[in-house]
Design a protein around this motif. Structure first.
Motif, PDB file in Angstrom:
ATOM      1  N   ALA A   1      20.216   5.731   5.780  1.00  0.00           N
ATOM      2  CA  ALA A   1      19.110   5.951   4.864  1.00  0.00           C
ATOM      3  C   ALA A   1      19.178   7.357   4.281  1.00  0.00           C
ATOM      4  CB  ALA A   1      17.779   5.744   5.578  1.00  0.00           C
ATOM      5  N   VAL A   2      18.857   7.445   3.005  1.00  0.00           N
ATOM      6  CA  VAL A   2      18.702   8.729   2.328  1.00  0.00           C
ATOM      7  C   VAL A   2      17.223   8.857   1.963  1.00  0.00           C
ATOM      8  CG1 VAL A   2      21.065   8.790   1.500  1.00  0.00           C
ATOM      9  CG2 VAL A   2      19.327   7.653   0.125  1.00  0.00           C
ATOM     10  N   THR A   3      16.860   9.844   1.178  1.00  0.00           N
ATOM     11  CA  THR A   3      15.448  10.070   0.878  1.00  0.00           C
ATOM     12  C   THR A   3      15.093   9.603  -0.528  1.00  0.00           C
ATOM     13  OG1 THR A   3      15.358  11.963   2.362  1.00  0.00           O
ATOM     14  CG2 THR A   3      13.614  11.793   0.720  1.00  0.00           C
ATOM     15  N   ALA A   4      14.062   8.763  -0.624  1.00  0.00           N
ATOM     16  CA  ALA A   4      13.472   8.400  -1.906  1.00  0.00           C
ATOM     17  C   ALA A   4      12.234   9.274  -2.075  1.00  0.00           C
ATOM     18  CB  ALA A   4      13.097   6.921  -1.942  1.00  0.00           C
ATOM     19  N   THR A   5      12.257  10.141  -3.062  1.00  0.00           N
ATOM     20  CA  THR A   5      11.210  11.148  -3.243  1.00  0.00           C
ATOM     21  C   THR A   5      10.191  10.697  -4.275  1.00  0.00           C
ATOM     22  OG1 THR A   5      12.814  12.889  -2.732  1.00  0.00           O
ATOM     23  CG2 THR A   5      10.774  13.567  -3.820  1.00  0.00           C
ATOM     24  N   TYR A   6       8.907  10.799  -3.927  1.00  0.00           N
ATOM     25  CA  TYR A   6       7.855  10.456  -4.883  1.00  0.00           C
ATOM     26  C   TYR A   6       7.895  11.439  -6.047  1.00  0.00           C
ATOM     27  CZ  TYR A   6       3.274   9.996  -7.024  1.00  0.00           C
ATOM     28  OH  TYR A   6       2.270   9.835  -7.943  1.00  0.00           O
TER      29      TYR A   6
ATOM     30  N   GLY B   1       0.818  -1.199   0.000  1.00  0.00           N
ATOM     31  CA  GLY B   1       0.000   0.000   0.000  1.00  0.00           C
ATOM     32  C   GLY B   1       0.860   1.260   0.000  1.00  0.00           C
ATOM     33  N   VAL B   2       1.696   1.386  -1.013  1.00  0.00           N
ATOM     34  CA  VAL B   2       2.641   2.505  -1.097  1.00  0.00           C
ATOM     35  C   VAL B   2       1.880   3.829  -1.180  1.00  0.00           C
ATOM     36  CG1 VAL B   2       4.577   3.484  -2.381  1.00  0.00           C
ATOM     37  CG2 VAL B   2       4.261   1.004  -2.298  1.00  0.00           C
ATOM     38  N   GLU B   3       2.360   4.805  -0.443  1.00  0.00           N
ATOM     39  CA  GLU B   3       1.771   6.138  -0.471  1.00  0.00           C
ATOM     40  C   GLU B   3       2.592   7.070  -1.351  1.00  0.00           C
ATOM     41  OE1 GLU B   3       0.416   7.706   3.375  1.00  0.00           O
ATOM     42  OE2 GLU B   3       1.056   5.790   4.255  1.00  0.00           O
ATOM     43  N   LYS B   4       1.939   8.130  -1.806  1.00  0.00           N
ATOM     44  CA  LYS B   4       2.613   9.125  -2.653  1.00  0.00           C
ATOM     45  C   LYS B   4       3.339  10.114  -1.755  1.00  0.00           C
ATOM     46  CE  LYS B   4      -0.719   8.658  -6.434  1.00  0.00           C
ATOM     47  NZ  LYS B   4      -1.736   9.351  -7.278  1.00  0.00           N
ATOM     48  N   LYS B   5       4.437   9.660  -1.185  1.00  0.00           N
ATOM     49  CA  LYS B   5       5.216  10.479  -0.262  1.00  0.00           C
ATOM     50  C   LYS B   5       6.667  10.012  -0.301  1.00  0.00           C
ATOM     51  CE  LYS B   5       4.808   7.552   3.840  1.00  0.00           C
ATOM     52  NZ  LYS B   5       4.412   7.479   5.271  1.00  0.00           N
ATOM     53  N   SER B   6       7.541  10.724   0.377  1.00  0.00           N
ATOM     54  CA  SER B   6       8.946  10.324   0.461  1.00  0.00           C
ATOM     55  C   SER B   6       9.128   9.216   1.494  1.00  0.00           C
ATOM     56  CB  SER B   6       9.818  11.528   0.837  1.00  0.00           C
ATOM     57  OG  SER B   6       9.761  12.515  -0.170  1.00  0.00           O
ATOM     58  N   TYR B   7      10.131   8.346   1.254  1.00  0.00           N
ATOM     59  CA  TYR B   7      10.447   7.250   2.165  1.00  0.00           C
ATOM     60  C   TYR B   7      11.951   7.254   2.455  1.00  0.00           C
ATOM     61  CZ  TYR B   7       5.884   4.979   1.457  1.00  0.00           C
ATOM     62  OH  TYR B   7       4.535   4.684   1.432  1.00  0.00           O
ATOM     63  N   PRO B   8      12.336   6.810   3.653  1.00  0.00           N
ATOM     64  CA  PRO B   8      13.768   6.587   3.908  1.00  0.00           C
ATOM     65  C   PRO B   8      14.228   5.386   3.091  1.00  0.00           C
ATOM     66  CG  PRO B   8      12.453   5.805   5.755  1.00  0.00           C
ATOM     67  CD  PRO B   8      11.503   6.503   4.832  1.00  0.00           C
ATOM     68  N   TYR B   9      15.394   5.507   2.477  1.00  0.00           N
ATOM     69  CA  TYR B   9      15.877   4.489   1.538  1.00  0.00           C
ATOM     70  C   TYR B   9      17.337   4.177   1.861  1.00  0.00           C
ATOM     71  CZ  TYR B   9      16.804   2.357  -3.063  1.00  0.00           C
ATOM     72  OH  TYR B   9      17.137   1.486  -4.079  1.00  0.00           O
ATOM     73  N   TRP B  10      17.615   2.926   2.152  1.00  0.00           N
ATOM     74  CA  TRP B  10      18.947   2.524   2.615  1.00  0.00           C
ATOM     75  C   TRP B  10      19.988   2.621   1.503  1.00  0.00           C
ATOM     76  CZ3 TRP B  10      21.789   1.749   6.735  1.00  0.00           C
ATOM     77  CH2 TRP B  10      22.956   1.008   6.648  1.00  0.00           C
ATOM     78  N   ASP B  11      21.117   3.238   1.841  1.00  0.00           N
ATOM     79  CA  ASP B  11      22.263   3.279   0.941  1.00  0.00           C
ATOM     80  C   ASP B  11      23.436   2.587   1.626  1.00  0.00           C
ATOM     81  OD1 ASP B  11      24.938   4.724   0.004  1.00  0.00           O
ATOM     82  OD2 ASP B  11      23.482   4.857  -1.633  1.00  0.00           O
ATOM     83  N   GLY B  12      23.900   1.503   1.025  1.00  0.00           N
ATOM     84  CA  GLY B  12      24.936   0.686   1.655  1.00  0.00           C
ATOM     85  C   GLY B  12      26.291   1.347   1.744  1.00  0.00           C
TER      86      GLY B  12
END
Length: 311
Positions: free
Chosen positions: A170-175, A154-165
């Motif tokens: 975490a960085v930002t994954a922007t909708y 149920g993905v929302e139209k918003k930014s999510y924290p996104y892991w960068d190895g």
């Protein structure tokens, strides 16, 4: 006959209501869990240059990741995952269909080999906080957070924290909108990491920059298509790796097909079983009551006729 039909309708009605209740109170969440039998491959192709390619100029590369669940370290709430990856300058992928590396790490064709272990919330799909509790190999424990291999159901139209190895955070994954891929609507997310000072290898400092464009199935949170770049350099500017890769057409098609199948399964639980079972169950029980309570309308006249005949 009426009594038999009534009992049959009653049994079926109770069964339909029970199935509906299970779907309402348990099935919705149970269907939205990362499966314990997850064992998948993601294949990408692209180009790369830099010291790690051991080549002059830009060369074609293949990139594969193998994602597999450790069922013995997982439970109903948390899932432990091992992910291996390999980038090579060969046309054949360096991990085979059985999950084995077909090239040694020291092979000149190998650009990079990776091994990551992490634990995710089975329902929320994001990394859990206490990684050490689930990852027994202490050398592989990292402070994972946010999206690692999929977005939440149920993905929302918003930014999510996104892991960068590489950055280890975490960085930002922007909708960034929607896109339809082979009939499946997806949500687009972008990640943009400007040139940043980072530990580019153990004990080695340098600069790191990356971009990601990810198309996600909004129902299941699964990655459908992805492309990305990474630029890694030493402090003096020497290029260690400059890579640009994207999912293969076959990977995209497989992801779309899987997302559509999973979407239909979720719809079956959410709509057909939950509410269809409720409506059908009530209707069948009502029919059973009607059949059991309906009077035998012809009984009284027949009895009266027999009395007159013998008078």
């Amino acid at each position: 006959m009426r009594a038999i039909l009534a009992r049959l309708a009653l049994v079926l009605g109770v069964f339909a209501l029970a199935a509906s209740a299970v779907a309402i109170f348990w099935g919705h969440d149970a269907a939205r869990r990362i499966p314990l039998n997850t064992d998948s491959y993601t294949r990408l192709t692209g180009t790369a240059s830099g010291l790690l390619t051991k080549s002059e100029g830009t060369v074609p590369v293949t990139y594969i990741t193998h994602t597999q669940v450790d069922p013995n370290a997982s439970n109903g709430d948390v899932i432990a995952i091992q992910q291996t990856s390999c980038v090579a300058t060969t046309t054949e992928y360096c991990i085979d269909a059985k999950g084995n590396f077909v090239l040694a790490a020291t092979d000149d064709a190998v650009v990079n080999i990776g091994l990551n272990k992490f634990a995710l919330d089975r329902n929320g799909s994001l990394a859990v906080k206490d990684q050490a509790k689930w990852i027994k190999d202490t050398s592989e424990v990292k402070p994972y957070e946010g999206v690692v291999i999929k977005f939440p159901f149920g993905v929302e139209k918003k930014s999510y924290p996104y892991w960068d190895g590489t950055l280890g955070k975490a960085v930002t994954a922007t909708y960034a909108g929607t896109r339809t891929i082979d009939g499946l609507e997806t949500y687009k997310f972008t990640v943009d990491i400007p040139a940043t000072d980072a530990e580019i290898a153990e004990g080695t400092e340098g600069t790191y920059a990356a971009t990601q464009t990810i198309y996600v199935d909004p129902t299941t949170g699964a990655f459908i298509d992805q492309s990305g770049t990474q630029t890694v350099a030493l402090p003096d500017g020497t290029s260690v790796l400059d890579i640009d890769v994207t999912y293969t057409d076959a990977t995209i098609k497989a992801n779309v097909d899987q997302a559509k199948d999973n979407g239909r399964s979720l719809w079956l639980v959410d709509v057909v079983v939950r509410w269809g079972g409720l409506v059908l169950g009530i209707a069948l029980i009502a029919l059973a009551v009607f059949l059991l309570r309906r009077p035998k309308a012809d009984a009284t006249p027949a009895k009266r006729e027999r009395v007159l005949t013998h008078a």
